[in-house]
Design a protein around this motif. Structure first.
Motif, PDB file in Angstrom:
ATOM      1  N   VAL A  52       0.688  -1.309   0.135  1.00  0.00           N
ATOM      2  CA  VAL A  52       0.047   0.088   0.096  1.00  0.00           C
ATOM      3  C   VAL A  52       0.783   1.292   0.086  1.00  0.00           C
ATOM      4  CG1 VAL A  52      -1.602   1.344   1.350  1.00  0.00           C
ATOM      5  CG2 VAL A  52      -1.963  -1.095   0.973  1.00  0.00           C
ATOM      6  N   ILE A  53       1.939   1.378   1.029  1.00  0.00           N
ATOM      7  CA  ILE A  53       2.749   2.491   1.054  1.00  0.00           C
ATOM      8  C   ILE A  53       3.471   2.741  -0.147  1.00  0.00           C
ATOM      9  CG2 ILE A  53       4.805   3.488   2.383  1.00  0.00           C
ATOM     10  CD1 ILE A  53       2.350   3.885   3.736  1.00  0.00           C
ATOM     11  N   ASN A  54       4.000   1.635  -0.795  1.00  0.00           N
ATOM     12  CA  ASN A  54       5.021   1.821  -1.883  1.00  0.00           C
ATOM     13  C   ASN A  54       4.484   1.694  -3.222  1.00  0.00           C
ATOM     14  OD1 ASN A  54       7.283   1.983  -0.066  1.00  0.00           O
ATOM     15  ND2 ASN A  54       7.235  -0.353   0.387  1.00  0.00           N
ATOM     16  N   PHE A  55       3.187   1.010  -3.564  1.00  0.00           N
ATOM     17  CA  PHE A  55       2.844   1.008  -4.619  1.00  0.00           C
ATOM     18  C   PHE A  55       1.364   1.635  -4.616  1.00  0.00           C
ATOM     19  CE2 PHE A  55       5.982  -2.068  -4.427  1.00  0.00           C
ATOM     20  CZ  PHE A  55       6.714  -1.753  -5.557  1.00  0.00           C
ATOM     21  N   ALA A  56       0.431   1.116  -4.025  1.00  0.00           N
ATOM     22  CA  ALA A  56      -0.964   1.614  -4.292  1.00  0.00           C
ATOM     23  C   ALA A  56      -1.292   3.238  -4.078  1.00  0.00           C
ATOM     24  CB  ALA A  56      -1.995   0.678  -3.332  1.00  0.00           C
ATOM     25  N   LEU A  57      -0.792   3.427  -2.674  1.00  0.00           N
ATOM     26  CA  LEU A  57      -0.956   5.228  -2.492  1.00  0.00           C
ATOM     27  C   LEU A  57      -0.497   5.916  -3.526  1.00  0.00           C
ATOM     28  CD1 LEU A  57      -1.186   5.159   1.523  1.00  0.00           C
ATOM     29  CD2 LEU A  57      -3.050   5.518  -0.153  1.00  0.00           C
TER      30      LEU A  57
ATOM     31  N   LEU B 201      -2.402   6.192  -6.533  1.00  0.00           N
ATOM     32  CA  LEU B 201      -3.637   6.730  -6.050  1.00  0.00           C
ATOM     33  C   LEU B 201      -3.195   8.415  -6.440  1.00  0.00           C
ATOM     34  CD1 LEU B 201      -6.453   6.522  -5.384  1.00  0.00           C
ATOM     35  CD2 LEU B 201      -5.645   6.753  -2.994  1.00  0.00           C
ATOM     36  N   ILE B 202      -2.140   8.822  -5.979  1.00  0.00           N
ATOM     37  CA  ILE B 202      -1.764  10.134  -5.793  1.00  0.00           C
ATOM     38  C   ILE B 202      -1.635  10.305  -7.307  1.00  0.00           C
ATOM     39  CG2 ILE B 202      -0.060  11.725  -4.951  1.00  0.00           C
ATOM     40  CD1 ILE B 202      -0.046  10.380  -2.401  1.00  0.00           C
ATOM     41  N   ILE B 203      -0.579   9.767  -7.826  1.00  0.00           N
ATOM     42  CA  ILE B 203      -0.384  10.139  -9.432  1.00  0.00           C
ATOM     43  C   ILE B 203      -1.686  10.397 -10.446  1.00  0.00           C
ATOM     44  CG2 ILE B 203       0.638   9.478 -11.270  1.00  0.00           C
ATOM     45  CD1 ILE B 203       2.980   8.076  -9.653  1.00  0.00           C
ATOM     46  N   ARG B 204      -2.661   9.522  -9.979  1.00  0.00           N
ATOM     47  CA  ARG B 204      -3.681   9.288 -10.919  1.00  0.00           C
ATOM     48  C   ARG B 204      -4.427  10.635 -10.551  1.00  0.00           C
ATOM     49  NH1 ARG B 204      -8.547   4.664  -9.847  1.00  0.00           N
ATOM     50  NH2 ARG B 204      -8.771   6.185  -8.023  1.00  0.00           N
TER      51      ARG B 204
ATOM     52  N   MET C 156      -5.339   0.465 -11.908  1.00  0.00           N
ATOM     53  CA  MET C 156      -5.537  -0.587 -11.263  1.00  0.00           C
ATOM     54  C   MET C 156      -4.990  -0.643  -9.740  1.00  0.00           C
ATOM     55  SD  MET C 156      -5.227  -3.282 -14.311  1.00  0.00           S
ATOM     56  CE  MET C 156      -5.458  -4.739 -13.405  1.00  0.00           C
ATOM     57  N   LEU C 157      -3.747  -0.187  -9.632  1.00  0.00           N
ATOM     58  CA  LEU C 157      -3.179  -0.047  -8.398  1.00  0.00           C
ATOM     59  C   LEU C 157      -3.725   0.966  -7.388  1.00  0.00           C
ATOM     60  CD1 LEU C 157       0.697   0.256  -9.438  1.00  0.00           C
ATOM     61  CD2 LEU C 157      -0.302  -1.644  -7.902  1.00  0.00           C
ATOM     62  N   ALA C 158      -4.136   2.239  -8.128  1.00  0.00           N
ATOM     63  CA  ALA C 158      -4.928   3.049  -7.219  1.00  0.00           C
ATOM     64  C   ALA C 158      -6.175   2.702  -6.661  1.00  0.00           C
ATOM     65  CB  ALA C 158      -5.091   4.416  -8.153  1.00  0.00           C
ATOM     66  N   THR C 159      -6.835   1.873  -7.469  1.00  0.00           N
ATOM     67  CA  THR C 159      -8.120   1.472  -6.962  1.00  0.00           C
ATOM     68  C   THR C 159      -7.903   0.246  -5.833  1.00  0.00           C
ATOM     69  OG1 THR C 159      -8.860   1.536  -9.349  1.00  0.00           O
ATOM     70  CG2 THR C 159     -10.269   0.006  -7.646  1.00  0.00           C
TER      71      THR C 159
END
Length: 318
Positions: free
Chosen positions: A39-44, A47-50, A199-202
Motif C-alpha cells: 500500500v505504502i510503496n505502490f497503491a497509495l 492513487l496520488i499520481i492518478r 488498477m493499483l490506485a483502485t
C-alpha cells in the motif's frame, strides 16, 4: 444517523475483516506487513499520481488548504508538546511522541477511504496535500525533537537533516513530485501505463483498511489508560476541532475540501506510530495509543460526519 452509519460501517467492517483474518490465522502477521508495504510503496503512490494527472495543476496545488491544515496541525502539535512537557512532566522524546500522535493523521489508510465516501473525488487531492504536510512538516519535526530529547538536545539539526534525507526517498513524496511534473508538463500517459496506475490506485483504500485491522490484532492497552486517553482525545477531538475552526476562518473556501480536511483530521494517528515509538524506547505507549484511538474513532468519525452534514458547515450538505 443511518446515512452516517452507511458511510462509516463499511470502513470498519473492512478493518474487522483484517482483524479476523489475522486472529484466525488465515493470514500471518508478517503477511499483513507485506500488504502494508504494498500500500505504502505502490497503491497509495499510484492513487496520488492518478489524482494529480487528472486535474489542472492550479486546481490541485491549493495553497489555502496547505496553510489551513498545516497551521491547525502545527497548533495542535505545539499544544500537545507543551501539555506533555509542562503538565505531564514528560521528557522531550516522549512529549514529541505525544505531539505526533495528536497532530499526525492516518491520511492514507483511514482518512482517505472515509473522506472519499463523504465528499468523493476531492478526497484524493486532500490526501495528497495532507501527505505533503505530514511528511515534510509534522513527522520530521517530531522525529527531530525526539532525537534531540533522546540525545540530550545536541542533535536537533542533524536529526532534521537526516529526516529530510529519508523523506527524499519516500514513495509518497516521489509520487507527489512525479504527478505534479506530469500535470505541469501536460503529458498524457500511454494507455497501458495509465491502466496499470489506475488498477493499483483502485486497490489502495480496501487494502489499507484490511492492513489496519490485521495490525490491530494482538495490540494491548493495559496499564497506560491515562496516557492513551489523553493522546486519543487530542487526536480525535482537538485536532479535528482545530482544523474546523481554521477552515471556518478562511474566506470562500471549497466546501468539499474543507469537509475533507475535517474528516482527515478526525482519523486516528499514523499506522507507523508504534514504529516511531519503538525507535525511541516507547513501543508500548504508541501501540496502545494506536489501538485505543482506532477503536474509539468509529464513534468520533461518525460524530464528525454527522455534525458537518447536519449543520451544513461550509455550506456542505452531503
Amino acid at each position: 444517523m443511518l446515512a452516517i452509519v452507511s458511510i462509516t460501517a463499511p470502513i470498519f467492517l473492512l478493518i474487522g475483516v483484517g482483524y479476523f483474518a489475522v486472529a484466525t490465522r488465515l493470514i500471518a502477521k508478517p503477511q499483513i506487513q507485506g500488504l502494508g508495504a504494498f500500500v505504502i510503496n505502490f497503491a497509495l503512490p499510484a492513487l496520488i499520481i492518478r489524482a494529480l494527472i487528472q486535474r489542472p495543476v492550479e486546481e490541485t496545488f491549493n495553497g489555502y488548504y496547505l496553510l489551513g491544515y498545516g497551521l491547525a496541525s502545527v497548533i495542535v502539535f505545539a499544544a500537545a508538546l507543551t501539555f506533555a512537557l509542562r503538565i505531564r512532566r514528560k521528557p522531550l522524546d516522549v512529549a514529541s511522541l505525544y505531539a505526533l500522535g495528536m497532530s499526525g493523521a492516518n491520511s492514507g489508510f483511514v482518512g482517505y477511504p472515509v473522506a472519499a465516501l463523504v465528499v468523493g473525488s476531492p478526497a484524493v487531492i486532500a490526501m495528497a496535500l495532507n501527505m505533503v504536510i505530514e511528511n515534510l512538516l509534522i513527522i520530521p519535526l517530531a522525529l527531530a525533537l525526539a532525537e534531540a530529547g533522546s540525545q540530550g538536545g545536541a542533535s536537533f539539526g542533524a536529526a532534521m537533516r537526516q529526516s529530510v534525507s529519508r523523506l527524499s526517498r519516500n514513495p509518497i513524496i516521489i509520487a507527489i513530485l512525479l504527478g505534479m511534473a506530469i500535470a505541469i508538463l501536460d503529458v498524457s500517459l500511454p494507455a497501458p501505463l495509465f491502466k496499470a496506475v489506475d488498477m493499483l490506485a483502485t486497490a489502495a483504500a480496501p487494502t489499507a483498511l484490511f492492513v489496519i485491522g490485521g495490525t490491530l490484532y494482538g495490540l494491548r492497552t493495559r496499564g497506560m489508560r491515562k496516557d492513551v486517553s489523553q493522546i486519543a482525545f487530542g487526536k480525535l477531538v482537538v485536532h479535528p476541532l482545530a482544523v474546523l475552526l481554521v477552515f471556518l476562518a478562511l474566506p470562500d473556501f471549497d466546501p468539499a475540501l474543507a469537509v475533507a480536511a475535517v474528516v482527515f483530521a478526525s482519523a486516528p494517528m499514523l499506522s507507523v506510530y508504534p514504529i516511531f515509538g519503538q525507535r525511541y524506547g516507547h513501543p508500548e505507549l504508541c501501540t496502545a495509543a494506536l489501538m485505543g484511538t482506532t477503536l474509539v474513532s468509529f464513534i468520533t468519525i461518525s460524530a464528525v460526519i454527522w455534525i458537518v452534514t447536519f449543520f451544513e458547515l461550509f455550506g456542505f450538505a452531503g
